[in-house]
Motif scaffolding. Structure first.
Motif, mmCIF file in Angstrom:
data_model
loop_
_atom_site.group_PDB
_atom_site.id
_atom_site.type_symbol
_atom_site.label_atom_id
_atom_site.label_comp_id
_atom_site.label_asym_id
_atom_site.label_seq_id
_atom_site.Cartn_x
_atom_site.Cartn_y
_atom_site.Cartn_z
ATOM 1 N N THR A 253 20.309 -30.627 -36.707
ATOM 2 C CA THR A 253 19.438 -29.863 -37.602
ATOM 3 C C THR A 253 19.113 -30.673 -38.852
ATOM 4 O O THR A 253 19.937 -31.440 -39.343
ATOM 5 C CB THR A 253 20.080 -28.533 -38.004
ATOM 6 N N ASP A 254 17.922 -30.462 -39.368
ATOM 7 C CA ASP A 254 17.376 -31.279 -40.448
ATOM 8 C C ASP A 254 16.704 -30.351 -41.458
ATOM 9 O O ASP A 254 15.658 -29.768 -41.175
ATOM 10 C CB ASP A 254 16.360 -32.261 -39.830
ATOM 11 N N PHE A 313 5.871 -36.152 -33.177
ATOM 12 C CA PHE A 313 5.338 -37.327 -32.480
ATOM 13 C C PHE A 313 6.106 -38.595 -32.853
ATOM 14 O O PHE A 313 6.548 -39.343 -31.985
ATOM 15 C CB PHE A 313 3.849 -37.507 -32.775
ATOM 16 N N TYR A 314 6.257 -38.851 -34.142
ATOM 17 C CA TYR A 314 6.918 -40.076 -34.603
ATOM 18 C C TYR A 314 8.425 -39.947 -34.406
ATOM 19 O O TYR A 314 9.058 -39.042 -34.953
ATOM 20 C CB TYR A 314 6.563 -40.323 -36.070
ATOM 21 N N TYR A 315 9.013 -40.867 -33.653
ATOM 22 C CA TYR A 315 10.431 -40.804 -33.328
ATOM 23 C C TYR A 315 11.338 -41.313 -34.451
ATOM 24 O O TYR A 315 12.532 -41.518 -34.225
ATOM 25 C CB TYR A 315 10.712 -41.616 -32.063
ATOM 26 N N GLY A 316 10.817 -41.480 -35.631
ATOM 27 C CA GLY A 316 11.620 -42.020 -36.719
ATOM 28 C C GLY A 316 12.093 -41.003 -37.724
ATOM 29 O O GLY A 316 12.534 -41.357 -38.812
ATOM 30 N N LYS A 317 11.994 -39.691 -37.395
ATOM 31 C CA LYS A 317 12.410 -38.631 -38.314
ATOM 32 C C LYS A 317 13.675 -37.948 -37.792
ATOM 33 O O LYS A 317 13.999 -38.011 -36.611
ATOM 34 C CB LYS A 317 11.292 -37.609 -38.486
ATOM 35 N N GLY A 318 14.351 -37.244 -38.703
ATOM 36 C CA GLY A 318 15.601 -36.597 -38.335
ATOM 37 C C GLY A 318 15.448 -35.529 -37.276
ATOM 38 O O GLY A 318 16.378 -35.287 -36.502
ATOM 39 N N SER A 319 14.290 -34.897 -37.217
ATOM 40 C CA SER A 319 14.082 -33.847 -36.224
ATOM 41 C C SER A 319 13.480 -34.375 -34.929
ATOM 42 O O SER A 319 13.346 -33.622 -33.953
ATOM 43 C CB SER A 319 13.172 -32.757 -36.795
#
Length: 864
Positions: A253-254, A313-319
């Motif tokens: 969780t973020d 979409f972007y795989y660089g976030k905590g979620s």
């Protein structure tokens, strides 16, 4: 004074019956936040007993957060604590492991069994295993409701008594990370608390709600850590991802905050903006969790929304990073009080209310994980099996990568792959693919048949078309393009021709340099991306270094040695420090750079060492212009590159101070995207005079446009009207307005540029840089100057390499200028249209920044 409205007795009775919360609009005590359906152990310290005030009365400092978590871990048999790393400002990053005492006594064996389950195929998992839930709070420091709620969550998990909590702890291992951005949280707590009065001020214009520059959203170097899960530029992310792969949680969780006039968001986000490599089952389980969140908010009549505004979409976030690994990443966005209380369109929003909402969603997550545990176990066990099937069906077997001249840049990319548990193998037999030579000494093979298949496909994606062309963040992050590493996808029918060593993730080591004490000079190539670092470190140690602006062949210990333009020369006759050879060898070996010992100043070809084209490097004194209205992200990217990678101290000066300081001692001034209309005429004149008198002025994005308006830069820009006119809006309806505006943006795509490899700003770039990938994140379009030799790089005729840009924008950008540089009086002006150190990740172009410092003296073409 703030009117503390007490809830009606009806709502208190409802909350008590429902076992939920009964808090006043401004919390009077920690108990006001907590569920009433359980009792609490008296021997566990409440946050208030340690902090001296109820949660939400003041913003918790990070040191207080650490103190309380350490105390809980010492008091409760349900908790263990671990320091997983340190931030740039040396603050500890903590993980609190929470479960039943029985589970904690065998925590390591649970972890190992859990990883085995993750690796097993369907039907072989242990269905008695607990669900692993990682709860991370406040990765943006000025979104503190999450971190403050972690105090209450930790207390609840430590002190709550009864069958309800016992069942939860027996069936769950909770990894609680109370602050994902300790440096930013500390900065914001200081800001909010220092502006709090005895009488709270809810006016949105009050200074408490309007941070200074830079904001506490960011970490020490002003980076957005929520974009760094994939890029791993910072120690916070590096430590976190290492721990993530040790656990591979079922749920992560973020907790975030958004605009004050909003309500509350939880996922799922916009369905059409989900990364195509995320399994459908991930979306279904996310929707199942949403039912628990909605249920709890519905009971207390609080507003929320889903499937709107946010994407995965972007795989660089905590979620989203978890979605590429078989975990369920869940984003929460709470309307922000951005202080202690703020007026909004929905009424007064208090800090305690934001904390309470985050706590409610945390407890709902834990209940959901307990109920959905069998499905979570099943989903994660199938994840690798499904990935293996996808890999076997893929037309590609993997990727070959090669880089011969710049081992440092290649090794940095390989290190990034290793950090993400991606395996690569050294090639042991040279081969040619699509006219590219992959030599055994400099090449690696990255197979797709490995657990990280989905992440690998994303990392090497060059996709340009999408079902939904609106992006909350970047649309491409191809790692080979970011590092400017030559690569080719290897078709499955050809992969057996690739011969490689079986030892995974092994890099080839550089040989130590042999330095001849009798040499007249020593030299090193500018091609390795660590060369600018070596140069600056030598200057810092008092060693005099020259740069050769033209090629030459020197006689060295290796025979006739060709040296390309930009090569650094250390001449023995330049009154060097007594121990300079030891310094040179020590630093060169540390950075993996070969030193050539030159026996004579007379070369076999090209310029001699005494040529006017071999110029002494002046110790640079660099300024970055900052302040409110300037991009903190871009300024931070420059600062981070110069400080961390180049070892060059830089001065960060607020634009409002320009009139009162002397610019005389500064050799270079960097300006980033910003609002330059706010500079006074006298400050602007001062910069112009400094430029004319010999300074080097470098601008990115909108700063370059401002240079043009001042007639310092010999080119012009395409205006907004021309961009508007490029789009045919015939047949558009009102519902299409957002789509039209999104199409006019270039939110984050890779564009190909054609470069002048003979230009000093391109010294050291390898042959592949003739077609240099640059990361474009704005729709600024700079025209090519009419005069020759001023354009260093221009976008190609078909410039889009990866990511999304509307066809109309591609046509406008095609053949326009990307980098322009020339003399201006006695100085130089350099315009780099794109962010050359984007998020510290775009290693293929960030040395444009160092070349702008050390090679600018060789720019001698005037623009008239």
């Amino acid at each position: 004074m703030l009117n503390r409205k007490e809830p009606s007795s009806f709502w208190c009775l409802f909350a008590l019956v429902a076992g939920l919360f009964c808090s006043p609009i401004y919390a009077l005590d920690d108990a006001d936040y907590l569920p009433k359906s359980v009792t609490y152990a008296p021997d566990i310290a409440t946050p208030k007993s340690v902090l001296g005030s109820a949660v939400g009365e003041w913003h918790v400092r990070h040191d207080q957060l650490v103190q309380y978590m350490q105390l809980l871990a010492s008091q409760s048999p349900r908790m263990q604590i671990k320091e997983i790393g340190r931030t740039h400002e040396n603050r500890p990053m903590l993980h609190l492991y929470v479960s039943s005492p029985e589970n904690l006594s065998r925590l390591e064996s649970i972890r190992e069994q859990h990883l085995q389950n993750w690796q097993q195929s369907k039907g072989q998992i242990s269905k008695q295993m607990p669900a692993v839930v990682w709860m991370g709070f406040s990765i943006h420091g000025d979104e503190p409701s999450g971190a403050n709620s972690s105090l209450l969550l930790a207390y609840y998990l430590a002190a709550a008594q009864g069958q309800e909590i016992d069942s939860l702890l027996q069936n769950t291992v909770i990894i609680l990370e109370p602050s994902l951005n300790p440096d930013g949280l500390a900065r914001f707590a200081q800001w909010a608390n220092m502006h709090k009065g005895k009488n709270l001020v809810s006016d949105p214009n009050h200074r408490e709600h309007l941070q200074g520059w830079p904001s506490a959203r960011t970490n020490h170097y002003w980076f957005d850590l929520n974009r760094d899960w994939l890029l791993l530029t910072h120690p916070e992310s590096q430590a976190r991802i290492e721990e993530y792969h040790r656990w591979r949680p079922h749920v992560l969780t973020d907790y975030h905050e958004m605009g004050s006039n909003s309500t509350y968001f939880f996922q799922p986000g916009v369905p059409s903006r989900t990364n195509p490599w995320t399994p459908v089952e991930n979306l279904r389980l996310t929707t199942e969790f949403a039912k628990f969140f909605a249920n709890d908010f519905d009971k207390v009549k609080r507003s929320y929304f889903t499937e709107e505004g946010y994407d995965d979409f972007y795989y660089g976030k905590g979620s989203s990073y978890p979605d590429a690994h078989g975990s369920i990443g869940i984003l929460f966005e709470q309307a922000s009080s951005r202080g202690h209380v703020q007026d909004t369109i929905n009424g007064q929003l208090t800090f305690p209310r934001t904390i309470e909402n985050q706590l409610m969603m945390s407890l709902a997550t834990l209940r959901g994980a307990q109920v959905l545990r069998p499905q979570l176990l099943e989903f994660q066990s199938k994840f690798n099996t499904d990935a293996a099937k996808l890999a076997q069906a893929d037309e590609l077997a993997g990727y070959l990568v090669t880089e011969s001249a710049d081992k440092a840049r290649l090794n940095k990319m390989l290190d990034k792959l290793s950090a993400h548990q991606i395996h690569y193998y050294p090639v042991n037999k040279s081969l040619e693919v699509d006219d590219v030579q992959f030599t055994a000494e400099h090449s690696y093979f990255i197979p797709l048949e490995q657990p990280q298949y989905r992440l690998l496909k994303s990392l090497f994606s060059n996709r340009k078309r999408f079902n939904d062309n609106t992006f909350y963040d970047v649309s491409n992050w191809n790692i080979a393009l970011a590092y400017n590493i030559t690569y080719r996808g290897i078709e499955r029918s050809r992969w057996r021709k690739v011969s490689y060593f079986e030892a995974s993730s092994q890099k080839k080591k550089a040989n130590a340099s042999v330095v001849n004490e009798n040499a007249v000079a020593h030299a090193f190539s500018w091609q390795d991306s660590n060369a600018p670092t070596l140069l600056q470190m030598l200057l810092n140690r008092g060693v005099k270094v020259r740069i050769a602006a033209a090629p030459f062949n020197a006689i060295s210990q290796l025979g006739d040695s060709p040296m390309l333009p930009g090569s650094a020369v250390i001449q023995a006759g330049d009154k060097q420090p007594e121990n300079y050879l030891n310094i040179v060898k020590e630093l060169a070996d540390e950075l993996g750079i070969r030193i050539w010992s030159i026996s004579t100043g007379l070369t076999t070809e090209g310029i001699d060492l005494g040529s006017r084209n071999v110029q002494l490097v002046e110790m640079p004194k660099v300024m970055i212009l900052g302040g409110r209205g300037m991009s903190q992200y871009e300024a931070g990217e420059l600062w981070h590159y110069f400080d961390q990678q180049l070892q060059l101290p830089v001065s960060i000066v607020e634009w409002s101070d320009l009139e009162s300081i002397s610019l005389e001692d500064y050799t270079h001034i960097f300006m980033v995207n910003g609002r330059y209309k706010q500079l006074s005429a006298s400050a602007t004149q001062k910069v112009g005079d400094w430029l004319q008198n010999g300074g080097t002025l470098i601008g990115q994005q909108n700063a370059a446009k401002w240079f043009s308006k001042q007639e310092w830069l010999a080119t012009t820009f395409v205006d907004d009207e021309a961009i508007d006119n490029a789009f045919d809006v015939t047949g558009y309806s009102y519902a299409d307005k957002d789509k039209l505006e999104a199409n006019k943006l270039i939110a984050g795509a890779v564009y190909e540029t054609e470069t002048d490899m003979t230009h000093p700003l391109l010294f050291g770039f390898g042959e592949q840089a003739k077609k240099l990938p640059m990361f474009k994140s704005s729709n600024l379009i700079m025209r090519k100057p009419a005069k020759p030799f001023l354009t260093v790089a221009s976008y190609s005729t078909n410039p889009l390499m990866a990511g999304y840009s509307a066809d109309e924008m591609q046509k406008l950008v095609a053949n326009s200028a990307a980098i322009v540089a020339h003399k201006k009086g006695n100085g130089r002006v350099i315009a780099i249209l794109d962010r050359s150190n984007f998020r510290g990740y775009w290693q293929g172009t960030n040395r444009l920044l160092s070349n702008a410092i050390y090679m600018s003296q060789f720019i001698d073409v005037e623009a008239k």
